[in-house]
Design an enzyme around this catalytic site. Sequence first.
Site, PDB file in Angstrom:
ATOM      1  N   LYS A  31       0.847  -1.203   0.000  1.00  0.00           N
ATOM      2  CA  LYS A  31       0.000   0.000   0.000  1.00  0.00           C
ATOM      3  C   LYS A  31       0.879   1.249   0.000  1.00  0.00           C
ATOM      4  O   LYS A  31       1.780   1.384   0.828  1.00  0.00           O
ATOM      5  CB  LYS A  31      -0.900   0.010   1.234  1.00  0.00           C
ATOM      6  CG  LYS A  31      -1.850   1.202   1.261  1.00  0.00           C
ATOM      7  CD  LYS A  31      -2.830   1.106   2.409  1.00  0.00           C
ATOM      8  CE  LYS A  31      -2.328   1.733   3.678  1.00  0.00           C
ATOM      9  NZ  LYS A  31      -2.164   3.197   3.615  1.00  0.00           N
ATOM     10  N   ASP A  58      -3.537   4.395  -1.760  1.00  0.00           N
ATOM     11  CA  ASP A  58      -4.485   4.800  -0.706  1.00  0.00           C
ATOM     12  C   ASP A  58      -4.417   6.317  -0.512  1.00  0.00           C
ATOM     13  O   ASP A  58      -3.752   6.799   0.395  1.00  0.00           O
ATOM     14  CB  ASP A  58      -4.098   4.042   0.579  1.00  0.00           C
ATOM     15  CG  ASP A  58      -4.906   4.431   1.806  1.00  0.00           C
ATOM     16  OD1 ASP A  58      -6.030   4.939   1.650  1.00  0.00           O
ATOM     17  OD2 ASP A  58      -4.398   4.226   2.925  1.00  0.00           O
ATOM     18  N   LYS A  60      -7.390   8.218  -0.640  1.00  0.00           N
ATOM     19  CA  LYS A  60      -8.672   8.606  -0.026  1.00  0.00           C
ATOM     20  C   LYS A  60      -9.218   9.921  -0.585  1.00  0.00           C
ATOM     21  O   LYS A  60      -9.433  10.889   0.147  1.00  0.00           O
ATOM     22  CB  LYS A  60      -8.513   8.767   1.493  1.00  0.00           C
ATOM     23  CG  LYS A  60      -8.057   7.533   2.214  1.00  0.00           C
ATOM     24  CD  LYS A  60      -8.034   7.781   3.724  1.00  0.00           C
ATOM     25  CE  LYS A  60      -7.502   6.621   4.501  1.00  0.00           C
ATOM     26  NZ  LYS A  60      -6.055   6.383   4.332  1.00  0.00           N
ATOM     27  N   ASP A  63     -13.440  15.213  -2.886  1.00  0.00           N
ATOM     28  CA  ASP A  63     -13.449  16.555  -3.480  1.00  0.00           C
ATOM     29  C   ASP A  63     -14.686  16.645  -4.376  1.00  0.00           C
ATOM     30  O   ASP A  63     -15.526  15.732  -4.370  1.00  0.00           O
ATOM     31  CB  ASP A  63     -12.142  16.776  -4.265  1.00  0.00           C
ATOM     32  CG  ASP A  63     -11.734  18.244  -4.337  1.00  0.00           C
ATOM     33  OD1 ASP A  63     -12.619  19.101  -4.565  1.00  0.00           O
ATOM     34  OD2 ASP A  63     -10.544  18.539  -4.180  1.00  0.00           O
ATOM     35  N   THR A 121     -10.410   3.999  10.856  1.00  0.00           N
ATOM     36  CA  THR A 121     -10.286   3.076  11.994  1.00  0.00           C
ATOM     37  C   THR A 121      -9.614   3.743  13.203  1.00  0.00           C
ATOM     38  O   THR A 121      -9.579   3.178  14.285  1.00  0.00           O
ATOM     39  CB  THR A 121      -9.488   1.814  11.597  1.00  0.00           C
ATOM     40  OG1 THR A 121      -8.317   2.219  10.882  1.00  0.00           O
ATOM     41  CG2 THR A 121     -10.321   0.905  10.720  1.00  0.00           C
ATOM     42  N   ARG A 211       2.634  -0.638  10.821  1.00  0.00           N
ATOM     43  CA  ARG A 211       3.678  -0.673  11.850  1.00  0.00           C
ATOM     44  C   ARG A 211       3.947  -2.039  12.481  1.00  0.00           C
ATOM     45  O   ARG A 211       5.117  -2.331  12.760  1.00  0.00           O
ATOM     46  CB  ARG A 211       3.362   0.395  12.912  1.00  0.00           C
ATOM     47  CG  ARG A 211       3.562   1.804  12.349  1.00  0.00           C
ATOM     48  CD  ARG A 211       2.845   2.868  13.137  1.00  0.00           C
ATOM     49  NE  ARG A 211       1.398   2.829  12.917  1.00  0.00           N
ATOM     50  CZ  ARG A 211       0.541   3.694  13.420  1.00  0.00           C
ATOM     51  NH1 ARG A 211       0.985   4.689  14.185  1.00  0.00           N
ATOM     52  NH2 ARG A 211      -0.749   3.598  13.163  1.00  0.00           N
TER      53      ARG A 211
END
Length: 233
Positions: A31, A58, A60, A63, A121, A211
Amino acid sequence: MAELVVALDFKDAKSALDMAGRLRGTASWMKVGMELFSAEGPSVVAGLKGMGFKVFLDLKFFDIPNTVQGAIRSSVALGVDMVNIHILGGRRMAEAAMQGCLEGTPVGAEPPLVLGVTMLTSMEEGDLPVRHAPAPGEMVLDLAVKAKQYGLNGVVCSGLEARKIKASCGPGFICLTPGIRPAGHDRGDQRRVVTPAEAIRLGSDFLVVGRPVTGAESPEVAARAILEEMQSA
Ligand code: C5P
């Protein structure tokens, strides 16, 4: 079988491509998010595709419809396999995104998946900065049903919501789940977290992990452990 997507949240291409190289043969999806894409642009996507990875870009998008249509068209033309927008942008924005996706896909090629972000999340009850905010589970399900009506291929959601979304939107409607934390891992800024095994049992199709893999002493070992947990669930 669900897929592991490793989030390459790095500040430069060298660190990201080094990490991807270590994970080659373990994870097949990478990603690229806002941090890496803002620093390096399309070349990092080309680097990952050249290494044989599937790429989730990614960014997102959220607009006006015309802008999102163009942004998705340009993203898709980079040869990525998955892109996303915010469902809160509404029907006209989502339909423009799907149109941009078709325009950016070369003739005869398979268009990438277009997913809709429900609620991040990292957010929980009380975090939505509006009056009379619905409970996260309720809002996420409503947005997922809308995303399906708008013609998107699936949603980005917590594992906690995947089962209800599948029940309402059908098994083929994709649930991609970030906020994955193997047992004992620090949740950091994430809030609606689940373990890899829970995400699988709840029906997620793609597990996005950053992570816990990239910050591990041995990312290869950490990624393999997550894949084993996914398989045995
Ligand atoms: O490091 P961690 O596993 O928390 O990384 C999660 C990744 O998933 C980050 O790159 C983050 O931007 C992304 N993401 C998320 N929640 C969403 C959508 C994407 O955490 N709803």
